[in-house]
Scaffold this active site. Structure first.
Site, mmCIF file in Angstrom:
data_model
loop_
_atom_site.group_PDB
_atom_site.id
_atom_site.type_symbol
_atom_site.label_atom_id
_atom_site.label_comp_id
_atom_site.label_asym_id
_atom_site.label_seq_id
_atom_site.Cartn_x
_atom_site.Cartn_y
_atom_site.Cartn_z
ATOM 1 N N LEU A 597 -7.785 5.690 -3.655
ATOM 2 C CA LEU A 597 -7.802 5.842 -2.199
ATOM 3 C C LEU A 597 -8.205 4.520 -1.543
ATOM 4 O O LEU A 597 -7.416 3.873 -0.873
ATOM 5 C CB LEU A 597 -8.779 6.953 -1.803
ATOM 6 C CG LEU A 597 -9.093 7.077 -0.313
ATOM 7 C CD1 LEU A 597 -7.851 7.457 0.463
ATOM 8 C CD2 LEU A 597 -10.223 8.063 -0.066
ATOM 9 N N ASP A 598 -9.444 4.137 -1.766
ATOM 10 C CA ASP A 598 -9.985 2.882 -1.227
ATOM 11 C C ASP A 598 -10.863 2.280 -2.307
ATOM 12 O O ASP A 598 -12.023 2.697 -2.467
ATOM 13 C CB ASP A 598 -10.795 3.178 0.032
ATOM 14 C CG ASP A 598 -11.535 1.950 0.570
ATOM 15 O OD1 ASP A 598 -11.180 0.823 0.163
ATOM 16 O OD2 ASP A 598 -12.465 2.132 1.383
ATOM 17 N N PRO A 599 -10.307 1.376 -3.110
ATOM 18 C CA PRO A 599 -9.013 0.698 -2.933
ATOM 19 C C PRO A 599 -7.850 1.505 -3.521
ATOM 20 O O PRO A 599 -8.030 2.266 -4.460
ATOM 21 C CB PRO A 599 -9.208 -0.591 -3.714
ATOM 22 C CG PRO A 599 -10.134 -0.192 -4.834
ATOM 23 C CD PRO A 599 -11.073 0.840 -4.249
ATOM 24 N N ARG A 718 -13.144 -4.707 6.490
ATOM 25 C CA ARG A 718 -12.935 -3.448 5.780
ATOM 26 C C ARG A 718 -14.269 -2.713 5.738
ATOM 27 O O ARG A 718 -15.300 -3.308 5.376
ATOM 28 C CB ARG A 718 -12.417 -3.673 4.355
ATOM 29 C CG ARG A 718 -11.073 -4.361 4.305
ATOM 30 C CD ARG A 718 -10.647 -4.658 2.880
ATOM 31 N NE ARG A 718 -10.120 -3.491 2.198
ATOM 32 C CZ ARG A 718 -10.723 -2.838 1.215
ATOM 33 N NH1 ARG A 718 -11.899 -3.260 0.780
ATOM 34 N NH2 ARG A 718 -10.169 -1.785 0.642
#
Length: 941
Positions: A597-599, A718
């Protein structure tokens, strides 16, 4: 003739002695015979002709014999050399080439005669590409299966008896394993797989020992009587019975089965097995009534149906299937039949195993879906759930369906086969193919054309046009890890029926629980420190997916590179992983990192927008990306406003990272430990969510990763989303010492209240809540009545850490305070029944267009967990992207090599498309101008 006269005769011009002339005549008419090295799999050790037969062939025909070298064949190269053969890699000089199994297309030599088991004459789809290649290369193909007696049609050259013997040995071994997995010791546990025995004499000795144990100690009462049902009346069945008959047993008939079932507790059934040999008349029923008629059945099999599942299967412990079947005949058992048996509580543990020695895929047993292998001899069919798997402890009937069983007994099987083949090999070597009916009838094709009786195969070849041989092979994925995000990954991969998944974990119970849910999945123990075992797991896969803790990824990556396997992981690319880039390139291996997802998804959506803007001539002037895995708002009723859908330790340690970013042209650095104090108190993405946020590591590095010019950008940021109030509590816990990674903060057999007291400096037995509040206030530099202390007290109460009635009763042992707190959070803040999590991902791009105008482009994703499906949003948005990346590697769709991220079009384009197909969709919006952009509205505390 004396030696002198022989020498004189040899010296006369134009004359030679009769024996010499005869030998010369034989050599002139004889062919060069080749024996190929078997290469279908490493277990194939049989030979079509033994050295003894080769010696006879040379002496009796004058043929020259070439043998390809092999280190695995049951007879070594030296034995063939002593027999007079030449060891040569190149068989292009041979006229006729003998082998056992199919020949890979790229190794077929044009214009030769091949004598093999080609598995083509029934139109088997998986071998039609090979048959087409044989025709294209104008090869003459003779098949052993078609070498039959002209008088009665019985096969003359076969391994059937040895298939029956090996299949029965393996079946007994498997049944012993299955019984143990069900919790029952049995004498059969002492049986090994057939290839473990040097010869059949050793097998007979072992069977004698096992028989003695059966007679002395008995069989498991829960499964008595143990009935072995044998089908077929040919060599396969005879071979199986030869093995079985070494054990103490009693032969019974179908008519006796009901009485035996009623008398199942009779002690005599504990000291012997039961054997039932059945023929078609025992289980076929004429539709509409009437007696079984053999002639009618052969002519009109559609007039009959099988009652095997009703009459015989319910009493059977192991079915030993050796019948020949064609589609025109009714099946012995259908999948529905098996499901009906497995649904009945009184029968679901009765039919434990099937030794399908005939190995007729989708044939007499409809649910027999594929051949197993000597390496992985058993799979399990749960017809009720419609699944297949490889876990011996999971529900389902055990199936042994190895298609090259005789090679487990290679010495005696080869001798037996060669004895039968030799007369025809001799005729062929002597050049008498056209004079031998058996050989002529065995020809499938020659000179580029199918024989008349095989012309019907043209339609099957046409159907298979375009199929590559590699397309028929099953794919294997090794999943290292069995934690919270693995279920959606396995589910996504299991949707395609061509993939086997091995879930390897140090928590074998957890891995098995996951594997139980999916066909084609099995569980294995994972010890990353055991390099040999790890290499074995990796070597047996096409792609490795690592979802273990991030520090362990490099070890798995090294194993993947060492064994030439691609790899996928959802974690950030650490320095250790980055250093493996050149090794991966040198090995032509792709290691895709940061694909969760993130990352992960964030990279894909961001790079797609960035690349599209660049293609229009635009420049990225600002980039802001927020992402958070949260509790859905209605499930966030605690002081953290948070629940855990993945590792609490990972969440806690992420809060200790330093951070760097650029915002409104200003570079900012947040040191380690100061992240919670330097939060964005307001992140106004959606009016309905009260978000706050934390900077996420080093945002500046992503300018290079995304191909952006940092000096041309106002903002590069971010961040991680949380609900308002989260950071205040976490900062307090950090200051109090609960996030310490110092070994001196270790917790040893403490209760949660004792852990609280130890960490804040109270005496171990302190129970007064006011003392706790006072100590918290003192440590934090505030008053006991402050809002912060009040929130902390509520938080500790929610976590079961305050002494008294609501205190947690578990005992904590952990190497650090942070690990102990992670355990508390895991217990207390997990999602309850019916609760769901939420994922929110939001990008904002400030794009300067080629004409000087300015656009603000946003891309957002909000996804919720599905409690009914047992899937969290976090697991789905991490596991599914990793599964899609794995599938892309299996499909050879990613050509870039090295340690990479999903920031290239060959990954992000198909990944975004496939995510959308699964309901994970981004909402994109664009507006002109910079007014009221996100970077102006975020409130940094």
């Amino acid at each position: 003739m004396t030696m002198l006269s022989l020498m004189r005769a040899m010296q006369r011009p134009g004359r030679a002695p009769a024996p010499v002339l005869a030998a010369q005549a034989r050599r002139a008419s004889s062919l060069v015979v080749g024996i190929r090295r078997e290469d279908k799999n490493r277990w194939e050790r049989r030979v079509p002709l033994t050295p003894a037969h080769v010696k006879r062939l040379i002496a009796e025909t004058g043929a020259r014999v070439l043998v390809q070298p092999s280190n695995t064949r049951i007879f070594n190269d030296a034995a063939f050399e002593r027999a007079g053969a030449a060891i040569e890699e190149d068989l292009s000089k041979a006229d006729a080439i003998f082998g056992i199994k199919e020949v890979p297309i790229d190794k077929l030599i044009p214009g030769k005669t091949y004598v093999i088991f080609s598995h083509t004459h029934k139109g088997q789809p998986y071998n039609m590409p090979t048959l087409r290649a044989i025709l294209d290369k104008r090869i003459r193909l003779l098949d052993y299966e078609l070498m039959v007696d002209p008088a009665d049609g019985k096969r003359l050259v076969l391994f059937g008896t040895y298939a029956g013997r090996a299949g029965m040995i393996d079946g007994l071994h498997g049944l012993g394993q299955r019984l143990l997995a069900l919790g029952y010791n049995s004498p059969l546990i002492h049986m090994a797989q057939a290839h473990s025995y040097p010869n059949l004499e050793c097998v007979a000795t072992k069977l004698g020992h096992v028989g003695d144990i059966i007679a002395d100690q008995g069989l498991p009462a829960a499964f008595a009587p143990m009935l072995f049902t044998f089908t077929g009346a040919g060599n396969v069945a005879r071979g199986a019975r030869e093995i079985f008959d070494h054990l103490p047993h009693e032969n019974v008939t179908v008519d006796q089965l009901p009485a035996i079932a009623r008398d199942r507790h009779n002690p005599r059934y504990r000291s012997r097995l039961l054997a039932l040999q059945v023929g078609v008349a025992d289980y076929l029923e004429r539709i509409g009534g009437g007696a079984y008629d053999r002639a009618e059945y052969r002519e009109h099999p559609d007039r009959y149906r099988s009652l095997f599942a009703q009459k015989i299967a319910p009493h059977t412990t192991m079915l030993v299937n050796g019948i020949y079947w064609e589609p025109k005949y009714p099946r012995l058992m259908t999948t529905a039949d098996l499901a009906a048996i497995q649904r009945r509580p009184d029968l679901k543990s009765r039919m434990l195993a099937i030794a399908d020695i005939s190995c007729d895929i989708g044939g007499s047993l409809e649910f027999m879906s594929h051949a197993s292998t000597i390496d992985r001899p058993f799979f399990y069919v749960d017809a009720v759930r419609g699944t297949e798997h490889h876990d011996v402890e999971r529900p389902g009937v055990q199936i042994n369906s190895i298609d090259n069983l005789p090679t487990e007994l290679p010495l005696e099987a080869s001798q037996f086969f060669a004895d039968a083949l030799y007369p025809y090999a001799k005729e062929l070597a002597a050049g008498n193919l056209g004079d031998t009916t058996v050989l002529k009838n065995a020809i499938i094709c020659q000179a580029g054309s199918l024989e008349k009786r095989h012309k019907h195969l043209e339609a099957d070849i046409a159907k298979a046009r375009g199929i590559r041989v590699a397309d028929t092979r099953r794919k294997r994925v090794l999943l290292a890890g069995s934690g919270m995000v693995t279920q959606p990954l396995v589910e996504h991969l299991a949707r395609t029926k061509d993939t086997d998944i091995t879930i390897a974990s140090n928590n074998l119970g957890e891995a098995r629980s996951l594997a139980h849910q999916f066909a084609g999945a099995q569980a294995e123990m994972l010890d990353i420190a055991d390099t040999k075992a790890l290499d074995g797991l990796v070597r047996d896969s096409n792609v490795v997916v690592s979802l273990v803790p991030a520090p362990l990824h490099p070890q798995i990556a090294e194993a993947a590179i060492r064994n030439g396997k691609h790899m996928v992981t959802a974690s950030y690319t650490s320095d250790e992983m980055a250093r493996l880039d050149q090794q991966a390139r040198d090995a032509s291996i792709t290691v895709i990192n940061e694909i969760g997802l993130d990352p992960g998804i964030d990279h894909c959506s961001a790079m797609k927008i960035i690349d599209e803007a660049k293609q229009r001539g635009g420049k990225i002037r600002s980039f802001i990306s927020w992402c958070g895995g949260l509790a859905a708002p209605e499930c966030s009723a605690n002081q953290l406003g948070y629940k855990f859908s993945w590792s609490p330790r990972g969440v806690m340690t992420a809060g200790l990272n330093p951070a760097r970013f650029k915002i409104n042209k200003e570079l900012r650095d947040i040191p380690s430990g100061a992240l919670f104090r330097n939060r964005f108190a307001q992140v106004p993405l959606f009016p309905g969510f009260a978000f706050e946020g934390l900077a996420n590591r080093d945002s500046l590095q992503y300018a290079d990763i995304y191909g952006l010019q940092l000096d041309e950008m106002d903002t590069m940021f971010r961040g991680t989303l949380r609900f308002a109030g989260y950071s205040e509590i976490l900062d307090a816990l950090l200051r109090l010492g609960f996030l310490s990674l110092d070994p001196s903060s270790a917790v040893d057999r403490c209760s949660a209240p004792e852990f609280l007291a130890q960490t804040i400096g109270l005496e171990k037995g302190a129970t007064d809540h006011s003392l706790v509040a006072a100590k918290l206030a003192q440590a934090l530099g505030t008053t006991p009545g402050s809002t912060l202390v009040a929130r902390l007290m509520l938080a500790f109460e929610e976590l079961g850490m305050l002494p008294g009635k609501g205190a947690a009763r578990d005992t904590l042992t952990a190497p650090t305070a942070l690990d102990a707190l992670s355990g508390v959070l895991q217990r207390s803040l997990r999602f309850g029944p019916g609760e769901r999590d939420m994922v929110c991902l939001f990008h904002e791009f400030g794009i300067e267009n080629a004409d000087g105008t300015y656009d603000v482009h946003t891309s957002s994703l909000v996804a919720y967990g599905d409690p009914e499906a047992g899937q969290t949003a976090m697991a789905r948005t991490v596991g599914v992207p990793a599964a899609i990346a794995t599938r892309l590697l299996l499909e050879d769709a990613v050509k870039t090599r090295g340690v990479i991220r999903p920031t290239i079009p060959e990954i992000y384009n198909p990944l975004i498309d496939r995510l959308a197909q699964g309901g994970i969709v981004f909402a994109d919006h664009s507006r002109r101008g910079v007014h009221n952009s996100l970077q102006q509205r975020m409130a940094w505390n």
